[in-house]
Design a protein around this motif. Structure first.
Motif, PDB file in Angstrom:
ATOM      1  N   MET A   1     -11.424   5.099   6.276  1.00  0.00           N
ATOM      2  CA  MET A   1     -10.037   4.976   6.712  1.00  0.00           C
ATOM      3  C   MET A   1      -9.340   3.899   5.883  1.00  0.00           C
ATOM      4  SD  MET A   1      -8.715   4.081  10.529  1.00  0.00           S
ATOM      5  CE  MET A   1      -7.092   4.586  10.968  1.00  0.00           C
ATOM      6  N   ALA A   2      -8.130   4.169   5.488  1.00  0.00           N
ATOM      7  CA  ALA A   2      -7.360   3.215   4.687  1.00  0.00           C
ATOM      8  C   ALA A   2      -6.976   2.010   5.535  1.00  0.00           C
ATOM      9  CB  ALA A   2      -6.108   3.886   4.143  1.00  0.00           C
ATOM     10  N   HIS A   3      -6.813   0.889   4.858  1.00  0.00           N
ATOM     11  CA  HIS A   3      -6.415  -0.316   5.596  1.00  0.00           C
ATOM     12  C   HIS A   3      -4.937  -0.240   5.960  1.00  0.00           C
ATOM     13  CE1 HIS A   3      -5.034  -1.324   1.547  1.00  0.00           C
ATOM     14  NE2 HIS A   3      -4.301  -2.270   2.086  1.00  0.00           N
ATOM     15  N   LYS A   4      -4.598  -0.930   7.033  1.00  0.00           N
ATOM     16  CA  LYS A   4      -3.218  -0.968   7.498  1.00  0.00           C
ATOM     17  C   LYS A   4      -2.395  -1.831   6.545  1.00  0.00           C
ATOM     18  CE  LYS A   4      -0.435  -2.138  11.536  1.00  0.00           C
ATOM     19  NZ  LYS A   4       0.617  -2.802  10.772  1.00  0.00           N
ATOM     20  N   LEU A   5      -1.239  -1.338   6.183  1.00  0.00           N
ATOM     21  CA  LEU A   5      -0.329  -2.078   5.307  1.00  0.00           C
ATOM     22  C   LEU A   5       0.519  -3.022   6.148  1.00  0.00           C
ATOM     23  CD1 LEU A   5       0.944   0.954   3.203  1.00  0.00           C
ATOM     24  CD2 LEU A   5      -0.830  -0.684   2.542  1.00  0.00           C
ATOM     25  N   ASN A   6       0.723  -4.248   5.665  1.00  0.00           N
ATOM     26  CA  ASN A   6       1.647  -5.122   6.384  1.00  0.00           C
ATOM     27  C   ASN A   6       3.070  -4.630   6.127  1.00  0.00           C
ATOM     28  OD1 ASN A   6       2.770  -6.408   4.034  1.00  0.00           O
ATOM     29  ND2 ASN A   6       1.052  -7.814   3.968  1.00  0.00           N
ATOM     30  N   LYS A   7       4.004  -5.122   6.903  1.00  0.00           N
ATOM     31  CA  LYS A   7       5.381  -4.612   6.880  1.00  0.00           C
ATOM     32  C   LYS A   7       6.023  -4.645   5.488  1.00  0.00           C
ATOM     33  CE  LYS A   7       8.343  -7.104   8.877  1.00  0.00           C
ATOM     34  NZ  LYS A   7       8.967  -7.919   9.878  1.00  0.00           N
ATOM     35  N   PRO A   8       6.018  -5.787   4.773  1.00  0.00           N
ATOM     36  CA  PRO A   8       6.668  -5.782   3.459  1.00  0.00           C
ATOM     37  C   PRO A   8       6.002  -4.827   2.461  1.00  0.00           C
ATOM     38  CG  PRO A   8       6.303  -8.032   4.210  1.00  0.00           C
ATOM     39  CD  PRO A   8       5.590  -7.128   5.165  1.00  0.00           C
ATOM     40  N   ILE A   9       4.685  -4.763   2.490  1.00  0.00           N
ATOM     41  CA  ILE A   9       3.969  -3.863   1.579  1.00  0.00           C
ATOM     42  C   ILE A   9       4.240  -2.406   1.954  1.00  0.00           C
ATOM     43  CG2 ILE A   9       1.682  -3.083   0.830  1.00  0.00           C
ATOM     44  CD1 ILE A   9       2.451  -5.740  -0.442  1.00  0.00           C
ATOM     45  N   ALA A  10       4.251  -2.104   3.243  1.00  0.00           N
ATOM     46  CA  ALA A  10       4.561  -0.741   3.689  1.00  0.00           C
ATOM     47  C   ALA A  10       5.959  -0.342   3.221  1.00  0.00           C
ATOM     48  CB  ALA A  10       4.452  -0.636   5.210  1.00  0.00           C
ATOM     49  N   GLY A  11       6.919  -1.260   3.330  1.00  0.00           N
ATOM     50  CA  GLY A  11       8.270  -0.984   2.850  1.00  0.00           C
ATOM     51  C   GLY A  11       8.307  -0.719   1.357  1.00  0.00           C
ATOM     52  N   TYR A  12       7.532  -1.497   0.605  1.00  0.00           N
ATOM     53  CA  TYR A  12       7.437  -1.293  -0.842  1.00  0.00           C
ATOM     54  C   TYR A  12       6.885   0.104  -1.132  1.00  0.00           C
ATOM     55  CZ  TYR A  12       5.608  -1.840  -5.604  1.00  0.00           C
ATOM     56  OH  TYR A  12       5.307  -1.671  -6.939  1.00  0.00           O
ATOM     57  N   HIS A  13       5.835   0.498  -0.434  1.00  0.00           N
ATOM     58  CA  HIS A  13       5.260   1.831  -0.636  1.00  0.00           C
ATOM     59  C   HIS A  13       6.296   2.911  -0.315  1.00  0.00           C
ATOM     60  CE1 HIS A  13       0.694   1.194  -0.949  1.00  0.00           C
ATOM     61  NE2 HIS A  13       1.258   0.000  -1.084  1.00  0.00           N
ATOM     62  N   LEU A  14       7.021   2.736   0.789  1.00  0.00           N
ATOM     63  CA  LEU A  14       8.032   3.734   1.165  1.00  0.00           C
ATOM     64  C   LEU A  14       9.095   3.882   0.082  1.00  0.00           C
ATOM     65  CD1 LEU A  14       8.454   2.739   4.924  1.00  0.00           C
ATOM     66  CD2 LEU A  14       7.480   4.890   4.055  1.00  0.00           C
ATOM     67  N   LEU A  15       9.607   2.756  -0.403  1.00  0.00           N
ATOM     68  CA  LEU A  15      10.654   2.815  -1.425  1.00  0.00           C
ATOM     69  C   LEU A  15      10.127   3.397  -2.731  1.00  0.00           C
ATOM     70  CD1 LEU A  15      12.529  -0.565  -0.827  1.00  0.00           C
ATOM     71  CD2 LEU A  15      13.244   1.737  -0.134  1.00  0.00           C
ATOM     72  N   MET A  16       8.916   3.024  -3.107  1.00  0.00           N
ATOM     73  CA  MET A  16       8.361   3.552  -4.357  1.00  0.00           C
ATOM     74  C   MET A  16       8.154   5.063  -4.271  1.00  0.00           C
ATOM     75  SD  MET A  16       8.168   1.266  -6.710  1.00  0.00           S
ATOM     76  CE  MET A  16       6.967   1.914  -7.875  1.00  0.00           C
ATOM     77  N   ILE A  17       7.683   5.545  -3.137  1.00  0.00           N
ATOM     78  CA  ILE A  17       7.512   6.994  -2.996  1.00  0.00           C
ATOM     79  C   ILE A  17       8.875   7.682  -3.015  1.00  0.00           C
ATOM     80  CG2 ILE A  17       6.799   8.852  -1.421  1.00  0.00           C
ATOM     81  CD1 ILE A  17       4.412   7.008  -0.647  1.00  0.00           C
ATOM     82  N   LEU A  18       9.845   7.122  -2.297  1.00  0.00           N
ATOM     83  CA  LEU A  18      11.202   7.690  -2.326  1.00  0.00           C
ATOM     84  C   LEU A  18      11.750   7.759  -3.744  1.00  0.00           C
ATOM     85  CD1 LEU A  18      13.142   6.188   0.728  1.00  0.00           C
ATOM     86  CD2 LEU A  18      12.855   8.616   0.177  1.00  0.00           C
ATOM     87  N   SER A  19      11.414   6.762  -4.548  1.00  0.00           N
ATOM     88  CA  SER A  19      11.935   6.734  -5.914  1.00  0.00           C
ATOM     89  C   SER A  19      11.226   7.741  -6.816  1.00  0.00           C
ATOM     90  CB  SER A  19      11.807   5.329  -6.507  1.00  0.00           C
ATOM     91  OG  SER A  19      10.453   5.028  -6.792  1.00  0.00           O
ATOM     92  N   GLN A  20      10.056   8.208  -6.416  1.00  0.00           N
ATOM     93  CA  GLN A  20       9.267   9.102  -7.268  1.00  0.00           C
ATOM     94  C   GLN A  20       9.321  10.577  -6.880  1.00  0.00           C
ATOM     95  OE1 GLN A  20       7.507   8.214 -10.113  1.00  0.00           O
ATOM     96  NE2 GLN A  20       8.710   6.361  -9.798  1.00  0.00           N
ATOM     97  N   VAL A  21       9.748  10.901  -5.670  1.00  0.00           N
ATOM     98  CA  VAL A  21       9.626  12.284  -5.191  1.00  0.00           C
ATOM     99  C   VAL A  21      10.411  13.296  -6.009  1.00  0.00           C
ATOM    100  CG1 VAL A  21       8.983  11.703  -2.834  1.00  0.00           C
ATOM    101  CG2 VAL A  21      11.397  12.027  -3.398  1.00  0.00           C
ATOM    102  N   ASP A  22      11.478  12.859  -6.676  1.00  0.00           N
ATOM    103  CA  ASP A  22      12.261  13.800  -7.472  1.00  0.00           C
ATOM    104  C   ASP A  22      11.833  13.819  -8.934  1.00  0.00           C
ATOM    105  OD1 ASP A  22      13.275  11.365  -8.291  1.00  0.00           O
ATOM    106  OD2 ASP A  22      15.373  11.859  -7.878  1.00  0.00           O
ATOM    107  N   GLY A  23      10.789  13.060  -9.268  1.00  0.00           N
ATOM    108  CA  GLY A  23      10.290  13.055 -10.630  1.00  0.00           C
ATOM    109  C   GLY A  23      11.075  12.181 -11.587  1.00  0.00           C
ATOM    110  N   GLU A  24      12.056  11.465 -11.090  1.00  0.00           N
ATOM    111  CA  GLU A  24      12.866  10.572 -11.920  1.00  0.00           C
ATOM    112  C   GLU A  24      12.814   9.173 -11.332  1.00  0.00           C
ATOM    113  OE1 GLU A  24      16.859  12.014 -12.393  1.00  0.00           O
ATOM    114  OE2 GLU A  24      16.177  14.083 -12.628  1.00  0.00           O
ATOM    115  N   PHE A  25      13.015   8.168 -12.200  1.00  0.00           N
ATOM    116  CA  PHE A  25      13.061   6.783 -11.722  1.00  0.00           C
ATOM    117  C   PHE A  25      14.162   6.044 -12.493  1.00  0.00           C
ATOM    118  CE2 PHE A  25      11.452   2.334 -11.457  1.00  0.00           C
ATOM    119  CZ  PHE A  25      11.515   2.205 -10.084  1.00  0.00           C
ATOM    120  N   PRO A  26      15.424   6.292 -12.093  1.00  0.00           N
ATOM    121  CA  PRO A  26      16.530   5.629 -12.791  1.00  0.00           C
ATOM    122  C   PRO A  26      16.549   4.120 -12.534  1.00  0.00           C
ATOM    123  CG  PRO A  26      17.359   7.043 -11.030  1.00  0.00           C
ATOM    124  CD  PRO A  26      15.873   7.195 -11.063  1.00  0.00           C
ATOM    125  N   VAL A  27      17.127   3.397 -13.451  1.00  0.00           N
ATOM    126  CA  VAL A  27      17.219   1.940 -13.356  1.00  0.00           C
ATOM    127  C   VAL A  27      17.858   1.509 -12.040  1.00  0.00           C
ATOM    128  CG1 VAL A  27      18.325  -0.098 -14.387  1.00  0.00           C
ATOM    129  CG2 VAL A  27      17.266   1.624 -15.861  1.00  0.00           C
TER     130      VAL A  27
END
Length: 120
Positions: A1-27
């Motif tokens: 089982m994966a370890h639980k992410l703390n709040k700031p790290i979880a937010g970072y993961h959420l934003l990074m995935i949101l930025s990648q789902v369309d295959g582009e990462f604009p500035v």
């Protein structure tokens, strides 16, 4: 089982995935993430391990990891902190002046999970 992410790290993961789902990462999307990091990590933190974790995810694993991070963030946050994070998420998907179908799907999942009165 994966370890639980703390709040700031979880937010970072959420934003990074949101930025990648369309295959582009604009500035402009990167700038939103940098503002999030500045606000949530007052001291420098090494995010190399987090970046490696995210970079190793195949696109078909994005949603399951997104849901895990979403739930981890939710567990450790207040309604006000979730609202503030949702503002970051909306700014990120709007940063390039277009919201793709994929971005909308992930953002809708976030709103449906966190905002009880939200109806698509």
């Amino acid at each position: 089982m994966a370890h639980k992410l703390n709040k700031p790290i979880a937010g970072y993961h959420l934003l990074m995935i949101l930025s990648q789902v369309d295959g582009e990462f604009p500035v402009a999307e990167g700038e939103v993430i940098i503002r999030y990091l500045d606000e949530n990590f007052p001291i420098h933190v090494n995010l190399d391990d987090e970046f490696d974790t995210l970079a190793s995810l195949s696109k078909d694993k994005y949603m399951s990891h997104f849901i895990t991070a979403m739930n981890d963030f939710y567990e450790d946050s207040t309604p006000e902190e979730r609202d503030h994070f949702l503002d970051f998420a909306v700014k990120l998907v709007k940063a390039d002046d277009k919201i793709t179908r994929e971005e909308n799907e992930y953002l809708t999942a976030l709103f449906n999970a966190w905002v009880p009165e939200y109806e698509e």
